[in-house]
Design an enzyme around this catalytic site. Structure first.
Site, PDB file in Angstrom:
ATOM      1  CB  SER A 144      -9.496 -18.557  17.398  1.00 39.91           C
ATOM      2  OG  SER A 144      -9.138 -18.859  18.731  1.00 39.91           O
ATOM      3  CE1 TYR A 157     -10.544 -22.057  19.173  1.00 35.49           C
ATOM      4  CE2 TYR A 157     -12.360 -23.259  18.178  1.00 35.49           C
ATOM      5  CZ  TYR A 157     -11.801 -22.079  18.613  1.00 35.49           C
ATOM      6  OH  TYR A 157     -12.513 -20.901  18.482  1.00 35.49           O
TER       7      TYR A 157
HETATM    8  P1  NAP Z   1     -21.307 -21.451  18.938  1.00 31.66           P
HETATM    9  O1  NAP Z   1     -22.120 -20.595  19.846  1.00 31.66           O
HETATM   10  O2  NAP Z   1     -20.951 -22.839  19.327  1.00 31.66           O
HETATM   11  O3  NAP Z   1     -21.987 -21.463  17.465  1.00 31.66           O
HETATM   12  C1  NAP Z   1     -21.367 -22.204  16.454  1.00 31.66           C
HETATM   13  C2  NAP Z   1     -22.396 -22.444  15.389  1.00 31.66           C
HETATM   14  O4  NAP Z   1     -21.827 -23.256  14.348  1.00 31.66           O
HETATM   15  C3  NAP Z   1     -23.600 -23.199  15.950  1.00 31.66           C
HETATM   16  O5  NAP Z   1     -24.796 -22.698  15.388  1.00 31.66           O
HETATM   17  C4  NAP Z   1     -23.310 -24.608  15.462  1.00 31.66           C
HETATM   18  O6  NAP Z   1     -24.442 -25.423  15.351  1.00 31.66           O
HETATM   19  C5  NAP Z   1     -22.734 -24.331  14.097  1.00 31.66           C
HETATM   20  N1  NAP Z   1     -22.064 -25.524  13.561  1.00 31.66           N
HETATM   21  C6  NAP Z   1     -21.267 -26.392  14.218  1.00 31.66           C
HETATM   22  N2  NAP Z   1     -20.854 -27.367  13.378  1.00 31.66           N
HETATM   23  C7  NAP Z   1     -21.420 -27.109  12.168  1.00 31.66           C
HETATM   24  C8  NAP Z   1     -21.374 -27.751  10.893  1.00 31.66           C
HETATM   25  N3  NAP Z   1     -20.678 -28.883  10.696  1.00 31.66           N
HETATM   26  N4  NAP Z   1     -22.080 -27.209   9.872  1.00 31.66           N
HETATM   27  C9  NAP Z   1     -22.805 -26.088  10.068  1.00 31.66           C
HETATM   28  N5  NAP Z   1     -22.891 -25.420  11.243  1.00 31.66           N
HETATM   29  C10 NAP Z   1     -22.194 -25.933  12.274  1.00 31.66           C
HETATM   30  O7  NAP Z   1     -19.925 -20.725  18.665  1.00 31.66           O
HETATM   31  P2  NAP Z   1     -19.548 -19.173  18.733  1.00 31.66           P
HETATM   32  O8  NAP Z   1     -18.920 -18.874  20.052  1.00 31.66           O
HETATM   33  O9  NAP Z   1     -20.669 -18.340  18.224  1.00 31.66           O
HETATM   34  O10 NAP Z   1     -18.345 -19.195  17.670  1.00 31.66           O
HETATM   35  C11 NAP Z   1     -18.591 -18.986  16.293  1.00 31.66           C
HETATM   36  C12 NAP Z   1     -17.237 -19.020  15.625  1.00 31.66           C
HETATM   37  O11 NAP Z   1     -16.360 -18.113  16.296  1.00 31.66           O
HETATM   38  C13 NAP Z   1     -16.551 -20.378  15.706  1.00 31.66           C
HETATM   39  O12 NAP Z   1     -15.805 -20.590  14.522  1.00 31.66           O
HETATM   40  C14 NAP Z   1     -15.594 -20.216  16.889  1.00 31.66           C
HETATM   41  O13 NAP Z   1     -14.489 -21.088  16.787  1.00 31.66           O
HETATM   42  C15 NAP Z   1     -15.184 -18.799  16.718  1.00 31.66           C
HETATM   43  N6  NAP Z   1     -14.661 -18.125  17.907  1.00 31.66           N
HETATM   44  C16 NAP Z   1     -15.400 -18.079  19.051  1.00 31.66           C
HETATM   45  C17 NAP Z   1     -14.874 -17.367  20.143  1.00 31.66           C
HETATM   46  C18 NAP Z   1     -15.597 -17.252  21.454  1.00 31.66           C
HETATM   47  O14 NAP Z   1     -14.952 -16.840  22.433  1.00 31.66           O
HETATM   48  N7  NAP Z   1     -16.868 -17.594  21.528  1.00 31.66           N
HETATM   49  C19 NAP Z   1     -13.654 -16.717  20.036  1.00 31.66           C
HETATM   50  C20 NAP Z   1     -12.932 -16.825  18.844  1.00 31.66           C
HETATM   51  C21 NAP Z   1     -13.451 -17.522  17.784  1.00 31.66           C
HETATM   52  P3  NAP Z   1     -24.771 -26.366  16.606  1.00 31.66           P
HETATM   53  O15 NAP Z   1     -25.677 -25.545  17.460  1.00 31.66           O
HETATM   54  O16 NAP Z   1     -25.414 -27.570  16.022  1.00 31.66           O
HETATM   55  O17 NAP Z   1     -23.466 -26.696  17.295  1.00 31.66           O
HETATM   56  C1  GCO Z   2     -10.924 -21.782  24.888  1.00 32.94           C
HETATM   57  C2  GCO Z   2     -11.910 -20.856  24.227  1.00 32.94           C
HETATM   58  C3  GCO Z   2     -11.249 -20.103  23.100  1.00 32.94           C
HETATM   59  C4  GCO Z   2     -12.237 -19.207  22.432  1.00 32.94           C
HETATM   60  C5  GCO Z   2     -11.627 -18.455  21.318  1.00 32.94           C
HETATM   61  C6  GCO Z   2     -10.551 -17.519  21.763  1.00 32.94           C
HETATM   62  O1  GCO Z   2     -11.322 -22.882  25.289  1.00 32.94           O
HETATM   63  O2  GCO Z   2      -9.761 -21.363  24.990  1.00 32.94           O
HETATM   64  O3  GCO Z   2     -13.027 -21.568  23.757  1.00 32.94           O
HETATM   65  O4  GCO Z   2     -10.704 -21.000  22.192  1.00 32.94           O
HETATM   66  O5  GCO Z   2     -13.285 -19.940  21.898  1.00 32.94           O
HETATM   67  O6  GCO Z   2     -11.229 -19.257  20.259  1.00 32.94           O
HETATM   68  O7  GCO Z   2     -10.240 -16.671  20.686  1.00 32.94           O
END
Ligand code: NAP
Ligand code: GCO
Length: 263
Positions: A144, A157
């Protein structure tokens, strides 16, 4: 066979019913990989299987909480029996809790660390032995911006994602000798359910202040999409990255390089 061809590879993407995990799994499938994924309950797994089917992807789904070592070990054993040894692991499952640190309970802090850092450890530990036997493997940890930067309300986080960056480097250090590459993918701000609260339209119809902030902080002047991560994920999952190890590949539209547009 091109360097980016994943034909015959088994790829496990955790938490991949929707969002970033679903997009990455779909992209790996389009490059030839067989997709297996997990989510937290059967309803989500069924939803995911249907969503993959709509894209003509025959994904196998498993109910598994990545923080539960018994469930993870059972899932990996079942995958190895039903599909084959896992060649590619994408540690994607994750949560965020946005709470000012001085108001955050220790239980909330622990839950974020458990899912976002302990989970990737548990799943990687479960798949590494068969990768060692095979003499090759790919592990991609979804890091992230918060692996590098802090901001208000995301202390747990950021601690988890900073730890995940170093876990990535340590797995690379310890298992590179077995031809296992472990790298991080560091998405910028991506439009998924996880960031929906940060993009909600205001009562007067204007953009959320954080939405405007991210646009000003991103040279590309836009939020990323989950599809923006597919090419980089295929690269890190393929032979094209066999000499890339312990690297965090940021896919952020340039946020980390940019001071931000003058208001
Ligand atoms: P999301 O839409 O919240 O999807 C996360 C998925 O992980 C959901 O299907 C969730 O299931 C599942 N999950 C949560 N806890 C779990 C557990 N204990 N065991 C198995 N599955 C679990 O998140 P996303 O935005 O796609 O993000 C995916 C990854 O990318 C995460 O690691 C997040 O930190 C990272 N990330 C996201 C962003 C962003 O801007 N979106 C940026 C950087 C990194 P539920 O539906 O039950 O919650
Ligand atoms: C926040 C956002 C970010 C993104 C991502 C950025 O609240 O700042 O959720 O943390 O999820 O991780 O890379």
């Amino acid at each position: 066979m091109t360097q980016f061809d994943l034909t015959g590879k088994v790829a496990l993407v955790t938490g991949a019913t929707y969002g970033i995990g679903f997009a990455i799994a779909s992209g790996l499938a389009q490059s030839g990989a067989k997709i297996v994924f997990n989510d937290i309950n059967q309803e989500l797994v069924n939803k995911g299987i249907a969503a993959y089917k709509e894209k003509n992807i025959e994904a196998k789904g498993y109910v598994c909480d990545v923080t539960n070592e018994d469930q993870v070990n059972a899932m990996v054993a079942q995958i190895e029996k039903e599909v084959g040894a896992i060649d590619i692991l994408v540690n994607n499952a994750g949560i965020i809790k946005r709470i000012p640190m001085h108001e955050m309970s220790a239980a909330d802090f622990r839950q974020v660390i458990d899912i976002d850092l302990n989970g990737p450890f548990i799943v990687a530990k479960a798949v590494i032995p068969s990768m060692m036997k095979k003499g090759k493997g790919k592990i991609i940890n979804i890091c992230s911006m918060m692996s590098e930067l802090g901001r208000e309300t995301v202390s747990a986080y950021a601690a988890a994602k900073g730890g995940l960056k170093m876990l990535t480097r340590n797995i690379a250090s310890e298992y590179g000798q077995y031809n296992i590459q472990c790298n991080g993918l560091g998405p910028g701000y991506i439009a998924t359910p996880q960031t929906a609260p940060l993009r909600e339209k205001q009562a007067d119809g204007s953009r959320h202040p954080f939405d405007q902030f991210i646009i000003a902080k991103t040279p590309a002047a836009r939020w990323g999409t989950a599809e923006d991560l597919v090419g980089p994920a295929v690269f890190l999952a393929s032979e094209a990255s066999d000499f890339v190890n312990g690297h965090i590949l940021y896919v952020d539209g340039g946020i980390l390089a940019y001071i931000g547009k003058q208001p």
